[in-house]
Design a protein around this motif. Structure first.
Motif, PDB file in Angstrom:
ATOM      1  N   SER A  53       0.826  -1.211   0.000  1.00  0.00           N
ATOM      2  CA  SER A  53       0.000   0.000   0.000  1.00  0.00           C
ATOM      3  C   SER A  53       0.862   1.263   0.000  1.00  0.00           C
ATOM      4  O   SER A  53       0.384   2.353  -0.294  1.00  0.00           O
ATOM      5  CB  SER A  53      -0.938   0.000   1.212  1.00  0.00           C
ATOM      6  N   ALA A  55       0.881   3.148  -3.409  1.00  0.00           N
ATOM      7  CA  ALA A  55      -0.315   3.938  -3.718  1.00  0.00           C
ATOM      8  C   ALA A  55      -0.247   5.290  -3.016  1.00  0.00           C
ATOM      9  O   ALA A  55      -0.547   6.333  -3.607  1.00  0.00           O
ATOM     10  CB  ALA A  55      -1.576   3.176  -3.302  1.00  0.00           C
ATOM     11  N   GLY A  95       2.434   7.378  -4.790  1.00  0.00           N
ATOM     12  CA  GLY A  95       1.940   7.780  -6.107  1.00  0.00           C
ATOM     13  C   GLY A  95       0.961   8.941  -6.009  1.00  0.00           C
ATOM     14  O   GLY A  95       1.034   9.908  -6.769  1.00  0.00           O
ATOM     15  N   LYS A  96       0.057   8.847  -5.053  1.00  0.00           N
ATOM     16  CA  LYS A  96      -0.951   9.890  -4.876  1.00  0.00           C
ATOM     17  C   LYS A  96      -0.301  11.219  -4.482  1.00  0.00           C
ATOM     18  O   LYS A  96      -0.645  12.274  -5.038  1.00  0.00           O
ATOM     19  CB  LYS A  96      -1.938   9.436  -3.790  1.00  0.00           C
ATOM     20  N   ASN A 113       1.733  12.731  -7.374  1.00  0.00           N
ATOM     21  CA  ASN A 113       0.816  13.246  -8.378  1.00  0.00           C
ATOM     22  C   ASN A 113       0.281  14.621  -8.022  1.00  0.00           C
ATOM     23  O   ASN A 113       0.160  15.495  -8.882  1.00  0.00           O
ATOM     24  CB  ASN A 113      -0.339  12.251  -8.507  1.00  0.00           C
ATOM     25  N   ASP A 118       4.990  12.712 -12.052  1.00  0.00           N
ATOM     26  CA  ASP A 118       4.322  11.585 -12.662  1.00  0.00           C
ATOM     27  C   ASP A 118       5.063  10.299 -12.303  1.00  0.00           C
ATOM     28  O   ASP A 118       6.278  10.211 -12.509  1.00  0.00           O
ATOM     29  CB  ASP A 118       4.442  11.812 -14.177  1.00  0.00           C
ATOM     30  N   VAL A 119       4.371   9.314 -11.734  1.00  0.00           N
ATOM     31  CA  VAL A 119       5.024   8.028 -11.467  1.00  0.00           C
ATOM     32  C   VAL A 119       4.987   7.198 -12.746  1.00  0.00           C
ATOM     33  O   VAL A 119       3.916   6.878 -13.257  1.00  0.00           O
ATOM     34  CB  VAL A 119       4.353   7.273 -10.307  1.00  0.00           C
ATOM     35  N   TYR A 120       6.167   6.880 -13.258  1.00  0.00           N
ATOM     36  CA  TYR A 120       6.274   6.149 -14.514  1.00  0.00           C
ATOM     37  C   TYR A 120       6.157   4.648 -14.281  1.00  0.00           C
ATOM     38  O   TYR A 120       5.598   3.931 -15.092  1.00  0.00           O
ATOM     39  CB  TYR A 120       7.615   6.479 -15.158  1.00  0.00           C
ATOM     40  N   GLN A 121       6.690   4.200 -13.158  1.00  0.00           N
ATOM     41  CA  GLN A 121       6.684   2.761 -12.892  1.00  0.00           C
ATOM     42  C   GLN A 121       6.804   2.497 -11.401  1.00  0.00           C
ATOM     43  O   GLN A 121       7.418   3.270 -10.667  1.00  0.00           O
ATOM     44  CB  GLN A 121       7.859   2.100 -13.643  1.00  0.00           C
ATOM     45  N   ILE A 122       6.178   1.387 -10.967  1.00  0.00           N
ATOM     46  CA  ILE A 122       6.386   0.881  -9.601  1.00  0.00           C
ATOM     47  C   ILE A 122       7.028  -0.492  -9.739  1.00  0.00           C
ATOM     48  O   ILE A 122       6.536  -1.338 -10.489  1.00  0.00           O
ATOM     49  CB  ILE A 122       5.060   0.742  -8.830  1.00  0.00           C
ATOM     50  N   THR A 123       8.141  -0.701  -9.059  1.00  0.00           N
ATOM     51  CA  THR A 123       8.863  -1.960  -9.178  1.00  0.00           C
ATOM     52  C   THR A 123       9.031  -2.562  -7.787  1.00  0.00           C
ATOM     53  O   THR A 123       9.579  -1.914  -6.899  1.00  0.00           O
ATOM     54  CB  THR A 123      10.252  -1.720  -9.807  1.00  0.00           C
ATOM     55  N   SER A 124       8.528  -3.779  -7.611  1.00  0.00           N
ATOM     56  CA  SER A 124       8.692  -4.461  -6.323  1.00  0.00           C
ATOM     57  C   SER A 124       9.669  -5.610  -6.502  1.00  0.00           C
ATOM     58  O   SER A 124       9.500  -6.435  -7.403  1.00  0.00           O
ATOM     59  CB  SER A 124       7.353  -5.013  -5.829  1.00  0.00           C
ATOM     60  N   LYS A 182       5.079   7.450   5.627  1.00  0.00           N
ATOM     61  CA  LYS A 182       4.159   8.551   5.314  1.00  0.00           C
ATOM     62  C   LYS A 182       4.621   9.853   5.950  1.00  0.00           C
ATOM     63  O   LYS A 182       4.567  10.919   5.333  1.00  0.00           O
ATOM     64  CB  LYS A 182       2.745   8.215   5.815  1.00  0.00           C
ATOM     65  N   HIS A 186      -6.703  16.117 -11.464  1.00  0.00           N
ATOM     66  CA  HIS A 186      -7.623  14.989 -11.625  1.00  0.00           C
ATOM     67  C   HIS A 186      -8.972  15.366 -11.069  1.00  0.00           C
ATOM     68  O   HIS A 186      -9.055  16.061 -10.057  1.00  0.00           O
ATOM     69  CB  HIS A 186      -7.168  13.767 -10.823  1.00  0.00           C
ATOM     70  N   ILE A 188      -3.257   2.784 -10.764  1.00  0.00           N
ATOM     71  CA  ILE A 188      -2.298   2.245  -9.788  1.00  0.00           C
ATOM     72  C   ILE A 188      -1.181   3.262  -9.542  1.00  0.00           C
ATOM     73  O   ILE A 188      -0.803   3.541  -8.413  1.00  0.00           O
ATOM     74  CB  ILE A 188      -1.696   0.911 -10.286  1.00  0.00           C
ATOM     75  N   LEU A 189      -0.675   3.852 -10.626  1.00  0.00           N
ATOM     76  CA  LEU A 189       0.487   4.747 -10.514  1.00  0.00           C
ATOM     77  C   LEU A 189       0.145   6.077  -9.865  1.00  0.00           C
ATOM     78  O   LEU A 189       0.994   6.694  -9.223  1.00  0.00           O
ATOM     79  CB  LEU A 189       1.114   4.954 -11.894  1.00  0.00           C
ATOM     80  N   ILE A 190      -1.101   6.531 -10.029  1.00  0.00           N
ATOM     81  CA  ILE A 190      -1.461   7.768  -9.339  1.00  0.00           C
ATOM     82  C   ILE A 190      -2.044   7.472  -7.952  1.00  0.00           C
ATOM     83  O   ILE A 190      -2.504   8.368  -7.267  1.00  0.00           O
ATOM     84  CB  ILE A 190      -2.438   8.648 -10.157  1.00  0.00           C
ATOM     85  N   GLY A 191      -2.024   6.218  -7.565  1.00  0.00           N
ATOM     86  CA  GLY A 191      -2.417   5.876  -6.198  1.00  0.00           C
ATOM     87  C   GLY A 191      -3.906   5.874  -5.961  1.00  0.00           C
ATOM     88  O   GLY A 191      -4.350   5.916  -4.820  1.00  0.00           O
ATOM     89  N   VAL A 247      -5.071   0.586  -4.705  1.00  0.00           N
ATOM     90  CA  VAL A 247      -3.935  -0.200  -4.233  1.00  0.00           C
ATOM     91  C   VAL A 247      -3.927  -1.494  -5.027  1.00  0.00           C
ATOM     92  O   VAL A 247      -4.966  -2.121  -5.211  1.00  0.00           O
ATOM     93  CB  VAL A 247      -4.066  -0.489  -2.721  1.00  0.00           C
ATOM     94  N   ILE A 277       7.571  -7.516  -9.374  1.00  0.00           N
ATOM     95  CA  ILE A 277       6.245  -7.001  -9.726  1.00  0.00           C
ATOM     96  C   ILE A 277       6.455  -5.635 -10.358  1.00  0.00           C
ATOM     97  O   ILE A 277       7.157  -4.794  -9.798  1.00  0.00           O
ATOM     98  CB  ILE A 277       5.336  -6.856  -8.482  1.00  0.00           C
ATOM     99  N   THR A 278       5.895  -5.428 -11.538  1.00  0.00           N
ATOM    100  CA  THR A 278       6.090  -4.166 -12.242  1.00  0.00           C
ATOM    101  C   THR A 278       4.732  -3.565 -12.546  1.00  0.00           C
ATOM    102  O   THR A 278       3.895  -4.203 -13.175  1.00  0.00           O
ATOM    103  CB  THR A 278       6.856  -4.421 -13.565  1.00  0.00           C
ATOM    104  N   SER A 279       4.501  -2.337 -12.085  1.00  0.00           N
ATOM    105  CA  SER A 279       3.238  -1.649 -12.371  1.00  0.00           C
ATOM    106  C   SER A 279       3.527  -0.508 -13.332  1.00  0.00           C
ATOM    107  O   SER A 279       4.402   0.310 -13.081  1.00  0.00           O
ATOM    108  CB  SER A 279       2.624  -1.089 -11.085  1.00  0.00           C
ATOM    109  N   GLN A 313       2.029   2.318 -16.683  1.00  0.00           N
ATOM    110  CA  GLN A 313       0.932   3.123 -17.203  1.00  0.00           C
ATOM    111  C   GLN A 313       0.236   2.456 -18.393  1.00  0.00           C
ATOM    112  O   GLN A 313       0.801   1.596 -19.045  1.00  0.00           O
ATOM    113  CB  GLN A 313       1.469   4.485 -17.653  1.00  0.00           C
ATOM    114  N   HIS A 319       5.262   1.821 -23.282  1.00  0.00           N
ATOM    115  CA  HIS A 319       5.680   1.358 -21.953  1.00  0.00           C
ATOM    116  C   HIS A 319       5.311  -0.112 -21.752  1.00  0.00           C
ATOM    117  O   HIS A 319       6.087  -0.897 -21.207  1.00  0.00           O
ATOM    118  CB  HIS A 319       5.040   2.242 -20.885  1.00  0.00           C
TER     119      HIS A 319
END
Lengths: 413, 413
Positions: A20, A23, A26-27, A30, A35-41, A158, A180, B12-15, B18, B39-41, B43, B48
């Motif tokens: 979480s 997210a 990212g919020k 934003n 701009d979040v281009y990618q999330i990598t875990s 946070k 948004h 997902i990327l702008i949150g 989740v 794990i890759t999230s 746009q 991409h």
């Protein structure tokens, strides 16, 4: 201005926890136009962390890393980041003092060597003090890319984001505006909406994107605009929403993030000086919990009864035993009696009641799994509706909660 | 055998949401011995998506994709995947019939052209029928790598995984065994545990990894073993846990995933033929909701009262007005009176009660934000404790819920 979020931890990849943190980050990014281009875990693995850092550096301007900074041995992140920057670890005295102060105040045991090691930081990093924990955040500059490493505990991350990271990012980078607005609709499906607004959607200007976000009986429509002129973005979105209202105004119940349906209901009740109470059987407390998860609830919410056992519906809410015997516990009549009972017991003006069977097996009642009766009582009347949501427990509970709020909001508006 | 999960969607990327899909997929793959490497999230962007697919292909054997298969215009995933495989879209008649059947049974409006397009699939894909939605799953083989694309709606994705994807992966790949056991502890911090079990941890065999997962007053210790001999893995983990019990047996309350603390409490109560009821003020229904989120609750849970307003504590639970006036609403005395009241009203054997102030502002009571009194009533006695959890609403509620279960479990064990 592009960012990548890297979350580190085997527990994410094996699905033991839901990520979480991303997210939230990212919020927040934003909101300030990043701009979040990618999330990598990725796993707690040295080489994998090094690869991910290197790849992110080639993709984006800002890399935010969470996880793997706890006091225990499974955390290798700090050493790996240090290696990535060809750096060495040095003790930060201010962090050490902070760790000692936390132990003295909250933990009341002697500081261990394991915790003392948390005061070690790469020599070239800018230390970001973590007010709520022992692991500091760290800020690095490398070849025009900013890297920030934060602990994975959501609460600590946070606060570090709000207090340290976001202000520094705002100062450091020029950013475009991103606006948004999300329109919340209830009761009509995604493709039916798409058909109704097809022409409106085709005529959106190129700097506005529309996304459909369906979830358990509600569809959110998200408009996103990006540009250098904030006023133009805001005005254009407002103007387009007027057009949207003309097409589907009857199913629009509000706008997020400012207004979740719970907050919207709270605002209307509060402004009228009215109060709500809820009686829950199959939803098991989730309606009350959804309402009270927001602050300021006491100005409109009296409380609720979770009358899970059949007997408690009579004992607590005064539902006549004969009504239960005659119509069964999962019935229109019992739902309405529960709504009236809870309204009377809590001395509220409005009430919601649910009775049904979320499954997986048939309970005290005799109805199909997934059947829920929802009753709403107002100062003038009580009414109820029957729904058959699904044969999945979690989904049925979620849909029943959403539908309850929808029915109440319709009465209030 | 390595897998990567790719989740597609700007939301997902702008949150805005989740990504819980990845956790589900990670957990299920892990159970059948497939390791999630990343794990890759990303746009909803054509280039991409193409980049992410290409990179994943170089990293892993299995790529599972979710998101971007809905009926509306913002979904470009299917066309992009088709391009990635140099393929063309063709109509699948079975999918079209399925879409028509869903519309006839549940939606009761004519099938739109937008929905009909969901029956288009790449010609080389194996179609995976989605029983619960209109977007089919798709299975591809490319140069020894398997790609599977699924819709992003969690409910639909989960069923596709269980019914179609997991059985096919098990048939297709030889897999090692992965065994996890997670020990649930309450009441002692991460670094204090680490110190107590340091030597035990150092002596773990190389095929077993230990991870610490702290969260709101509880720490989970996860042991993960990997190898070809499942019995050896299971036996070794069991043997090591005996050693762990000798060191920290007093704080171990159970084992996951099989036993969350709510399920553990339910098992003990059910086997003794005892029932529980709860009275919640500041926790607002979250205790009841946590209990009822599991099936089978009715065998031990009578229900609860969410007495948010001060007056309702007297009206519903019979807390004497004088007790509230004398000690204030947030007090040991009121918590205990609530516990006894709810136990009596619901005719239960045990009860939990909470009263406190989760913040952000001081409420009816006069105590510091974050103060919570938790009372537990048993067939023999009632007692309570005072806690000061934090100055953050969500965190205080979460900690109070966890602590309530911990206090009750101690009484039951």
């Amino acid at each position: 201005m592009l960012a990548e979020i890297i979350t580190i931890g085997d527990e994410i990849l094996i699905g033991q926890i839901v990520d979480s943190n991303s997210a939230f980050i990212g919020k927040e990014l934003n909101k300030i136009g990043i701009d979040v281009y990618q999330i990598t875990s990725i796993q707690d693995d040295k080489q994998h962390i090094l690869n991910a850092l290197e790849e992110a550096k080639n993709r984006v301007d800002i890399v935010l890393i969470t996880g793997g900074l706890g006091p225990t041995k499974d955390d290798i992140t700090k050493h790996t980041i240090c290696k990535f920057f060809d750096d060495t670890l040095v003790q930060d005295d201010k962090v050490l003092q902070h760790i000692e102060a936390i132990f003295a105040k909250y933990i009341q045991t002697p500081v261990t060597d394991i915790n003392r090691m948390q005061a070690l930081v790469p020599s070239t990093s800018v230390v970001l003090m973590n007010q709520y924990g022992t692991a500091p955040g760290m800020w690095f500059d490398k070849d025009e890319t900013v890297f920030v490493s934060m602990p994975g505990v959501p609460f600590e991350m946070k606060n570090l984001m709000n207090d340290e990271v976001l202000p520094r990012l705002q100062e450091r980078f020029d950013r475009p505006f991103i606006v948004h607005k999300t329109v919340l609709t209830y009761g009509v499906g995604e493709s039916a909406i798409a058909k109704k607004i097809e022409q409106w959607e085709d005529n959106l200007p190129s700097f506005i994107k529309l996304a459909y976000l369906p979830n358990l009986g509600r569809v959110r429509l998200r408009l996103s605009a990006r540009g250098t002129d904030e006023k133009l973005l805001l005005d254009t979105i407002e103007e387009r929403i007027i057009g949207l209202k003309a097409l589907i105004g009857d199913i629009i119940v509000g706008y997020e993030e400012t207004e979740s349906i719970e907050v919207l209901i709270g605002k209307i009740l509060t402004s009228n000086g009215h109060f709500l109470a809820v009686a829950e059987s199959c939803t098991g407390g989730k309606i009350a919990q959804s309402i009270t998860s927001y602050p300021g609830t006491s100005s409109f919410f009296k409380g609720g009864a979770v009358t899970y056992a059949t007997q408690s519906k009579s004992d607590l809410l005064g539902v006549p035993k004969e009504t239960i015997e005659k119509f069964t516990v999962t019935s229109k009549e019992v739902a309405e009696a529960m709504a009236l009972g809870v309204k009377s017991k809590f001395k509220s003006d409005y009430s919601i009641a649910t009775t049904g069977n979320a499954g997986p097996t048939k309970g005290d009642g005799d109805v199909e799994v997934g059947t829920v009766f929802i009753a709403v009582a107002t100062p003038e009347r009580v009414f109820s509706e029957k729904f058959v949501f699904s044969n999945h427990r979690e989904r049925t509970i979620g849909k029943a909660v959403n539908k309850s709020f929808e029915l109440l909001l319709k009465e209030l508006s």
